[in-house]
Design a protein around this motif. Structure first.
Motif, short mmCIF file in Angstrom:
data_model
loop_
_atom_site.label_atom_id
_atom_site.label_comp_id
_atom_site.label_asym_id
_atom_site.label_seq_id
_atom_site.Cartn_x
_atom_site.Cartn_y
_atom_site.Cartn_z
N TRP A 53 -21.45 16.05 -13.06
CA TRP A 53 -20.82 14.89 -12.42
C TRP A 53 -21.83 14.09 -11.59
O TRP A 53 -21.54 12.98 -11.18
N LYS A 222 -25.18 29.73 -19.31
CA LYS A 222 -24.74 28.48 -18.68
C LYS A 222 -24.72 27.32 -19.65
O LYS A 222 -24.27 26.23 -19.33
N ARG A 354 -20.87 30.59 -21.32
CA ARG A 354 -21.16 29.70 -22.44
C ARG A 354 -22.25 30.35 -23.30
O ARG A 354 -23.44 30.19 -23.07
N MET B 1 -34.03 13.80 -8.31
CA MET B 1 -34.39 14.59 -9.49
C MET B 1 -34.02 13.81 -10.75
O MET B 1 -34.83 13.51 -11.59
N LYS B 2 -32.74 13.41 -10.78
CA LYS B 2 -32.23 12.69 -11.94
C LYS B 2 -32.91 11.33 -12.05
O LYS B 2 -33.29 10.89 -13.12
N ARG B 4 -35.80 10.51 -10.99
CA ARG B 4 -37.18 10.67 -11.41
C ARG B 4 -37.24 10.87 -12.94
O ARG B 4 -38.12 10.36 -13.61
N ALA B 5 -36.25 11.56 -13.43
CA ALA B 5 -36.23 11.82 -14.87
C ALA B 5 -36.13 10.51 -15.65
O ALA B 5 -36.71 10.35 -16.69
N PHE B 6 -35.40 9.57 -15.10
CA PHE B 6 -35.24 8.28 -15.75
C PHE B 6 -36.56 7.53 -15.80
O PHE B 6 -36.84 6.81 -16.72
N THR B 8 -39.57 8.30 -16.30
CA THR B 8 -40.74 8.84 -16.98
C THR B 8 -40.75 8.23 -18.37
O THR B 8 -39.75 8.24 -19.06
N LYS B 9 -41.90 7.74 -18.77
CA LYS B 9 -42.09 7.20 -20.12
C LYS B 9 -40.98 6.24 -20.53
O LYS B 9 -40.95 5.12 -20.07
N LEU B 13 -39.30 1.66 -19.70
CA LEU B 13 -38.73 0.62 -20.54
C LEU B 13 -37.28 0.39 -20.18
O LEU B 13 -36.82 -0.73 -20.01
N LEU B 14 -36.57 1.48 -19.99
CA LEU B 14 -35.15 1.42 -19.69
C LEU B 14 -34.90 0.58 -18.44
O LEU B 14 -34.09 -0.32 -18.43
N PHE B 23 -29.42 -2.48 -12.16
CA PHE B 23 -29.74 -1.05 -12.17
C PHE B 23 -30.86 -0.74 -11.18
O PHE B 23 -30.77 0.19 -10.41
N VAL B 34 -23.43 -0.10 -8.89
CA VAL B 34 -23.65 -0.69 -10.21
C VAL B 34 -22.38 -1.38 -10.70
O VAL B 34 -22.39 -2.53 -11.09
N LYS B 146 -16.34 15.43 -10.14
CA LYS B 146 -16.60 16.60 -9.29
C LYS B 146 -15.28 17.28 -8.89
O LYS B 146 -15.15 18.50 -8.95
N GLN B 157 -21.18 27.29 -12.69
CA GLN B 157 -22.42 26.70 -13.19
C GLN B 157 -23.31 27.76 -13.85
O GLN B 157 -23.94 27.49 -14.86
N VAL B 158 -23.36 28.93 -13.24
CA VAL B 158 -24.19 30.01 -13.78
C VAL B 158 -23.30 31.24 -13.99
O VAL B 158 -23.20 32.10 -13.12
#
Lengths: 560, 171
Positions: A53, A222, A354, B1-2, B4-6, B8-9, B13-14, B23, B34, B146, B157-158
């Motif tokens: 989310w 997971k 999972r 984190m997320k 930063r992932a966007f 990269t490389k 362009l995105l 954005f 947004v 959420k 989650q785990v």
């Protein structure tokens, strides 16, 4: 040693390149490992622990994704988070003479970050198949040649699975299998011994670890690997989690990201490769690196493209192409035909966790005289599983809301076929004569299709699946066919095949190029047949370890 | 984190391509900003979605669709993930619901009382394609939020293990 000269160069960091790097470095060779994409460091660069989310689209693919990656965005595990492990198709064009879905991941680790993780040994049936029915060339090796190398790589990979004693699906060095759920176990029990052709349901064999290996795993169930999100627990094998760190630990590896190899340099005096010409994918600057041996592991189509682009007066149609086979005999695997049904029983039971694998039905066609088919050669296997979803709630308000948490009345189970794709000379890739990508590399054209033998299996794959489910006690059985195009299985193989005869093959029995002895190719391009059973990567890994062992012995004997 | 992932490389362009849609103006990935600026789904339509969500998935002992702010997410999806055709269909579906509402109650959905809203939804439940499409979108927005994942369902989650024959629901 000059800073551009090494003992060995490995081109590519995917599942086979990672193994080449590890084996060469552990044998003491100063090794340059080249990767065209960015670095992806194990755990540090993963975002699998971010709750869904918190991602903007909660996993969904955007219009922009579809625009810049029209092919990649159709791959089954391409999504909001995994898309960073897939290429931008606009920057990396290829031409489909016939529809061909080419999934690509240009980063350190390559597609080992996003692979399907199923691991099945090739059997003697697979290695003998070409010689027996005449399609393709005979494999220059047999099961006994590769068996010790499967034994060597499997404990390091960490393959979980069960020993079954089947000659057509050899057992390996397995960790304990991941359990079947109650419906799978019951269906497996019910069909046992019921089919004269030996159909059975066994545990999937997967590079997800049920036991810890050093600091890797065990699997936490997971589900991030299947979604293409990598795993911060190191619960599955990838170059990033295992082989590259092992190579780095020796102090012998120089890993160079953003380094796209465009050409292998050849010296006609010594009749050997001297090194590679690399373009920096960020600055477009060119550099050359030199080494005594080269391992080419850039993935089937790119490995072959590099060779086709390495021309000289000795090799005008591509390095090592004296046979004229380079780029030909391209195979994938047809898949997606199967059946589903519902199960009456275990209504009070659920699955928790999972699980990143499922059940497996080993090959049962053309394994002996009594299972011989009139309409086609070779065969297929099934992967699948049972599960319990939630009910479709009805109405609105409190009742609807409560209903959303209700389990479905029944479990469902499905099995889907993966089949062999025969090697046909006319299924090929080649380089476009004029078009180049932004790095100046000629664009790859792919001309590949499934033919009569593949088509002849389709109905059998659906009907046999239905028979298995029916025998297992499932109800409301329906068959299906996803009608996948070539490439979409992501098992592309065969464009620089091994063989006994230099006139008809590119590589010898050691994955060593017939024409240029210090080049070794151990990715999918080396394969003589796709094999009936999927999960080809474990074979690339075993072949790689075997080829490195041979190459280093030859180096030490001063034969290279 | 997320974020930063966007960046990269491919992300470079995105983000340059999406300059026009604000954005890069957002300092976090908060979907609110947004969607608010994008304009494809209006503020009024978002209120309609949240209020309709409250009828379909109300607050009970757990928060409902309105509390999960489904509209903000839905607007982002319509804006960035829907094809032109699906965007039009979405807008049309909302206006069809409003039209039915004014035929039935002579006022807009937001002006209706709780009882009138329920009467409308009851009628739409009969067989209304516009409504059923919006309803399933609202439901998926709620279940993926959420609140949906952690308060309506239990979140693991785990999981740490696989039990293929568990007595307990895994959600």
């Amino acid at each position: 040693m000059k800073n551009n000269t090494f003992d060995a160069i490995v081109i590519g960091t995917g599942i086979s390149g990672g193994w080449a790097a590890k084996e060469l470095c552990e044998k003491g060779l100063k090794t340059l490992v080249l990767e065209r994409g960015r670095n992806v460091e194990h755990i540090v660069d993963y975002d699998d622990m971010v709750p869904s989310w918190e991602t903007k689209y909660r996993g969904r693919v955007t219009n922009e994704d579809r625009r810049i990656s029209p092919v990649q965005s159709g791959v089954y595990n391409y999504n909001e988070r995994s898309k960073k492990y897939f290429v931008n198709d606009l920057d990396n064009p290829y031409i489909q003479d016939k529809p061909f879905e080419w999934a690509r991941g240009y980063q350190v680790g390559g597609r080992s970050l996003i692979w399907g993780r199923q691991c099945y040994r090739r059997s003697e049936l697979d290695f003998e198949a070409n010689a027996k029915d005449g399609f393709g060339v005979d494999w220059p090796i047999r099961y006994k040649d590769i068996a010790p190398w499967y034994d060597y790589v499997e404990p390091i990979v960490g393959v979980s699975g069960s020993k079954e004693g089947l000659p057509h699906l050899p057992d390996g060095q397995f960790q304990p299998p991941m359990p079947m759920n109650c419906v799978e176990a019951e269906v497996s029990r019910r069909i046992k011994g019921k089919f004269s052709d030996g159909r059975m349901i066994i545990h999937g064999r997967t590079a997800n670890h049920t036991l810890k290996i050093d600091d890797r795993g065990p699997c936490q169930y997971k589900g991030s690997c299947g979604a293409g999100h990598a795993c911060s627990f190191g619960g599955y094998f990838s170059s990033n989690s295992a082989t590259l760190p092992m190579a780095a630990k020796t102090g012998n590896m120089t890993l160079r990201p953003f380094s796209m190899v465009q050409e292998i340099l050849y010296d006609k005096e010594t009749q050997s490769a001297t090194g590679v010409r690399v373009i920096d994918t960020e600055t477009l600057e060119q550099r050359e690196f030199f080494a005594r041996i080269i391992f080419l592991n850039a993935s089937t189509l790119n490995t072959t493209a590099i060779l086709l682009n390495s021309t000289s007066d000795v090799f005008p149609t591509g390095l090592g192409n004296s046979s004229g086979q380079l780029g030909h005999n391209l195979m994938d695997m047809p898949y997606g035909m199967g059946a589903r049904g519902t199960y009456e029983g275990f209504e009070d039971k659920f699955t928790f966790g999972r699980r990143p694998t499922g059940i497996f039905v080993p090959r049962f066609r053309n394994i002996n005289k009594s299972t011989e088919q009139k309409d086609y050669v070779r065969g297929f296997t099934y992967q699948g599983g049972a599960g319990r979803g939630r009910k479709a709630s009805e109405g609105f308000g409190r009742g609807y809301k409560d209903g959303l948490a209700e389990p479905a009345d029944q479990w469902t189970m499905a099995i889907t076929a993966w089949a062999e794709h025969l090697p046909y000379f006319e299924n090929k890739m080649y380089l476009h004569k004029e078009k180049k990508d932004k790095y100046g590399m000629p664009v790859i054209c792919v001309d590949c299709e499934f033919k009569e033998n593949e088509a002849a299996m389709v109905d059998d794959m659906m009907n046999s699946a239905a028979e298995i489910l029916e025998m297992g006690g499932l109800k409301n059985i329906e068959t299906y066919n996803w009608e996948k195009i070539p490439g979409s299985c992501i098992h592309e193989t065969g464009t620089a095949r091994m063989g006994k005869d230099p006139q008809t093959s590119v590589l010898n029995r050691w994955n060593q190029m017939h024409d240029v002895k210090n080049i070794f190719i151990t990715d999918g391009s080396a394969m003589c047949s796709s094999g009936t059973t999927p999960g080809p990567s474990i074979t690339y890994m075993a072949l790689t370890a075997r080829a490195v062992d041979y190459a280093v012995k030859e180096l030490n004997k001063r034969n290279l | 984190m997320k974020r930063r992932a966007f960046i990269t490389k491919g992300g470079i362009l995105l983000s340059t391509i999406t300059v026009g849609s604000n954005f890069v103006l957002t300092t976090s990935c908060s979907s609110d900003t947004v969607a608010e600026l994008s304009g494809l789904v209006s503020a009024k339509e978002k209120r309609l979605l949240n209020e309709l969500g409250a009828i379909i998935i109300p607050k009970t002992d757990t928060p409902g669709a309105k509390e999960a702010e489904i509209a903000e997410y839905m607007a982002v999806i319509v804006e960035d993930c829907y094809s032109d055709e699906d965007q039009e269909k979405f807008k049309l579906n909302l206006s069809n619901i409003e039209m039915k509402c004014s035929q039935m109650h002579n006022r807009s959905f937001l002006e209706c009382s709780q009882g009138e809203r329920e009467d409308l939804v009851m009628a739409l439940e009969e067989s209304d394609e516009s409504y059923s499409s919006i309803k399933s979108f609202i439901t998926s927005a709620y279940l993926s939020s959420k609140i949906g994942k952690t308060e309506f369902f239990d979140y693991y989650q785990v999981p740490g293990k696989y039990d293929g024959c568990s007595e307990k629901r895994p959600w």
